[in-house]
Design an enzyme around this catalytic site. Structure first.
Site, mmCIF file in Angstrom:
data_model
loop_
_atom_site.group_PDB
_atom_site.id
_atom_site.type_symbol
_atom_site.label_atom_id
_atom_site.label_comp_id
_atom_site.label_asym_id
_atom_site.label_seq_id
_atom_site.Cartn_x
_atom_site.Cartn_y
_atom_site.Cartn_z
ATOM 1 N N LYS A 80 5.627 -17.263 -4.710
ATOM 2 C CA LYS A 80 6.394 -16.154 -4.137
ATOM 3 C C LYS A 80 5.709 -15.523 -2.940
ATOM 4 C CE LYS A 80 9.200 -15.361 -8.010
ATOM 5 N NZ LYS A 80 8.511 -16.015 -9.141
ATOM 6 N N GLU B 19 5.696 -4.629 -5.944
ATOM 7 C CA GLU B 19 6.882 -4.260 -5.161
ATOM 8 C C GLU B 19 7.457 -2.962 -5.684
ATOM 9 O OE1 GLU B 19 9.732 -7.425 -5.548
ATOM 10 O OE2 GLU B 19 8.886 -8.575 -3.893
ATOM 11 N N HIS C 114 16.033 -13.209 -18.857
ATOM 12 C CA HIS C 114 15.953 -13.876 -17.556
ATOM 13 C C HIS C 114 16.601 -15.253 -17.556
ATOM 14 C CE1 HIS C 114 13.659 -10.639 -15.880
ATOM 15 N NE2 HIS C 114 12.913 -10.646 -16.970
ATOM 16 N N ARG D 247 16.220 -26.672 -5.605
ATOM 17 C CA ARG D 247 16.842 -27.699 -6.449
ATOM 18 C C ARG D 247 18.349 -27.451 -6.525
ATOM 19 N NH1 ARG D 247 14.837 -23.634 -9.837
ATOM 20 N NH2 ARG D 247 16.541 -22.572 -10.896
HETATM 21 C C1 MV4 Z 1 12.945 -7.426 -9.184
HETATM 22 C C2 MV4 Z 1 13.754 -6.482 -9.849
HETATM 23 C C3 MV4 Z 1 13.718 -5.185 -9.401
HETATM 24 N N1 MV4 Z 1 12.908 -4.835 -8.370
HETATM 25 N N2 MV4 Z 1 12.174 -7.036 -8.156
HETATM 26 C C4 MV4 Z 1 13.598 -10.965 -12.287
HETATM 27 C C5 MV4 Z 1 13.208 -12.405 -12.199
HETATM 28 C C6 MV4 Z 1 12.674 -12.637 -10.831
HETATM 29 N N3 MV4 Z 1 13.317 -13.746 -10.228
HETATM 30 C C7 MV4 Z 1 12.904 -11.371 -10.088
HETATM 31 N N4 MV4 Z 1 13.449 -10.416 -11.000
HETATM 32 C C8 MV4 Z 1 13.622 -9.117 -10.641
HETATM 33 N N5 MV4 Z 1 12.904 -8.702 -9.567
HETATM 34 C C9 MV4 Z 1 12.146 -5.753 -7.780
HETATM 35 N N6 MV4 Z 1 11.342 -5.388 -6.779
HETATM 36 C C10 MV4 Z 1 14.532 -6.902 -10.914
HETATM 37 C C11 MV4 Z 1 14.455 -8.218 -11.334
HETATM 38 C C12 MV4 Z 1 15.276 -8.534 -12.482
HETATM 39 C C13 MV4 Z 1 16.318 -9.432 -12.426
HETATM 40 C C14 MV4 Z 1 16.622 -10.138 -11.269
HETATM 41 C C15 MV4 Z 1 17.648 -11.017 -11.238
HETATM 42 C C16 MV4 Z 1 18.424 -11.230 -12.382
HETATM 43 C C17 MV4 Z 1 18.134 -10.564 -13.518
HETATM 44 C C18 MV4 Z 1 17.091 -9.657 -13.568
HETATM 45 C C19 MV4 Z 1 16.831 -8.977 -14.753
HETATM 46 C C20 MV4 Z 1 15.803 -8.102 -14.801
HETATM 47 C C21 MV4 Z 1 15.017 -7.883 -13.672
#
Ligand code: MV4
Length: 497
Positions: free
Chosen positions: A115, A200, A235, A292
């Site tokens: 990332k 973040e 997730h 992918r």
């Molecule tokens: C976040 C967020 C809130 N704020 N980043 C979850 C998995 C990863 N791919 C990134 N994710 C998140 N990043 C910041 N700065 C909330 C999530 C997140 C989330 C993102 C997408 C789909 C479902 C989620 C469920 C919980 C938290």
């Protein structure tokens, strides 16, 4: 390309073979002990046994798979999703062996696999990013300082992360960031062998919107619009739809263009997905890129009319994209429901067993991508997804109505599934109105036995059921008990589905 090997199993292996056969390309399947009787093995032109059931002894054996390719004169390898699909070394070895890897270069995979390196790669492209650090945080003291600068709440993320592993929210200064940083670093170390974390600003109720892009080897790119993937648990996505109900034409275009910039930043070739978070004020932020073909790609295929696997193969053969952005229009609406072997009403507990009854829904606007037949055992070794039920309609309501109808038609016995959960979502006011975010499951669905968070319509049907059962017994029905005692509810659902 005359012959390709599919380094995968189940529904996605079948999905890929179907497109290959339509193109006149021969297919080779590989399989483990657990998959001896799997449909993907019979469907391929040739099949090769690769090892024991555990992924590490079969589907993850890159070198063995490459050896088989050489023996059978294979021209290309499609990795599907999961397994070796985002393994940069495997992609490189396939190419070095003189075959095409049907996917991006190992360089793109490597950059987007981390990332922090992804964030740094897109820096020069003015892609909106969540406020935070762009380097690994080395010690707890530094973490505390940075959190103060950014302002709470903050989110600690693992650089090598995925699936929410190594992620920790810290609500305020008083909650103590040190402890959470230690936990995140430990979790990242044991999950990825890399304890690098960054910080973040925490976006509290975002929607998860991802953009499908395609690039060829000549520097041409298009975006194939968005998928809304906010409905997930642990997730893991369960419901996806395309298009999203919240994007205006203007916002869709902006996000599409930024997604292409992300692809350009890593010289991306093939089908890829750029993930964004959309906050409640419609600001969007780049999260990561998935290098992918994704599980949920069918919803994009249905609203665009594009066969993404065919496009992947054509691009891998060096062909130019046959279209430009103006050629694409969104037509209709598509929804995917992932049917997992899990008990919706017991914390989505994975279930195993035999598919004693397995009858697929059919009819207008229904697509079922699956990899099992009636009578088969669901193996414990792999992902618990049994099938993807995808519906299409000329508008969103028709796609929802078809999903509800298809869920009722789907007959699965012998195993608990997420069909009841998917039905719950299709009937929920928040989903129907389109007003939902990544907290949908937590907010609206009580997956434990005492389900007191039912919608009025659900309570009504529950009550009716209880009433009918009790009329015969001539006993007085206690409404509250009927809600608390979930066993009737669950049994009934299992039977009807
Ligand atoms: C976040 C967020 C809130 N704020 N980043 C979850 C998995 C990863 N791919 C990134 N994710 C998140 N990043 C910041 N700065 C909330 C999530 C997140 C989330 C993102 C997408 C789909 C479902 C989620 C469920 C919980 C938290």
């Amino acid at each position: 390309m005359k012959k390709i090997l599919i380094a995968n199993r189940g529904e996605i292996a079948l999905r890929i073979m179907r497109s290959a056969h339509e193109m006149g390309i021969k297919t080779v399947a590989v399989y483990s002990d657990a998959d001896r009787k799997s449909p993907h093995v019979r469907y391929a032109n040739e099949s090769v046994y690769i090892g024991q059931s555990e992924s590490s002894k079969s589907y993850l054996l890159g070198d063995k798979i490459i050896e088989i390719c050489k023996q059978l004169n294979v021209d290309g390898v499609h990795p599907g999703y999961g397994f070796l699909s985002e393994n940069a070394e495997f992609a490189e070895r396939v190419e070095k062996s003189g075959m095409s890897f049907i996917g991006p270069s190992s360089y793109s995979i490597k950059i987007m696999g981390d990332k922090l390196s992804a964030k740094n790669a897109v820096k020069d492209y003015n892609v909106p990013m969540i406020e935070g650090t762009d380097k690994a945080i080395l010690n707890l003291e530094e973490g505390r300082k940075i959190a103060l600068q950014i302002g709470y709440p903050i989110l600690i993320k693992a650089s090598a992360g995925g699936g929410g592993k190594g992620m920790r929210i810290v609500e305020s200064l008083e909650h103590g960031i040190e402890e959470q940083m230690k936990l995140a670093m430990n979790e990242a170390q044991s999950a990825f062998g890399n304890n690098s974390v960054f910080i973040e600003k925490y976006i509290s109720s975002p929607r998860h919107i991802e953009i499908q892009i395609m690039g060829d080897k000549h520097g041409n790119y298009v975006y194939l619009f968005e998928r809304e993937c906010s409905i997930q648990r642990r997730h893991q996505k369960v419901i996806e739809e395309a298009p999203s109900v919240v994007l205006s034409e203007e916002l869709r275009k902006q996000m599409g263009k930024k997604a292409i910039d992300v692809a350009r930043a890593c010289n991306y070739v093939g089908a890829g997905t750029v993930e964004f978070l959309l906050d409640s004020k419609n600001n969007f932020y780049f999260l990561e890129m998935n290098t992918r073909l994704q599980v949920e790609h069918p919803v994009t295929e249905l609203i665009t009319g594009i066969d993404l696997v065919k496009e992947q193969i054509k691009v891998a053969m060096g062909q130019k994209l046959e279209y430009t952005q103006q050629d694409f229009k969104i037509k209709g609406h598509a929804i995917e429901a992932r049917i997992y072997a899990e008990d919706s009403y017991n914390n989505f507990m994975p279930d195993i067993g035999n598919l004693t009854v397995y009858k697929r829904p059919q009819g207008a606007g229904v697509r079922v991508d699956d990899g099992y037949d009636e009578g088969m055992d669901i193996p414990i070794y792999y992902d618990s997804m049994i099938s993807k039920l995808v519906t299409y309609g000329s508008n969103r309501q028709e796609a929802i109505d078809r999903m509800k109808r298809a869920i009722k038609e789907y007959k699965i016995s012998g195993i608990e599934t997420t069909l009841p959960f998917c039905e719950f979502v299709m009937n929920h006011d928040s989903f129907v109105s389109g007003n939902y975010d990544t907290h949908f499951v937590k907010k609206h669905f009580n997956s434990k036995a005492n389900n007191t968070d039912l919608q009025s319509s659900e309570i009504a049907s529950l009550f009716a059921l209880h009433y009918i059962e009790n009329v015969n017994k001539k006993t007085k029905t206690n409404f509250n008990d009927s809600i608390k005692n979930n066993s009737n509810w669950k049994q009934n659902r299992t039977k009807t589905n």
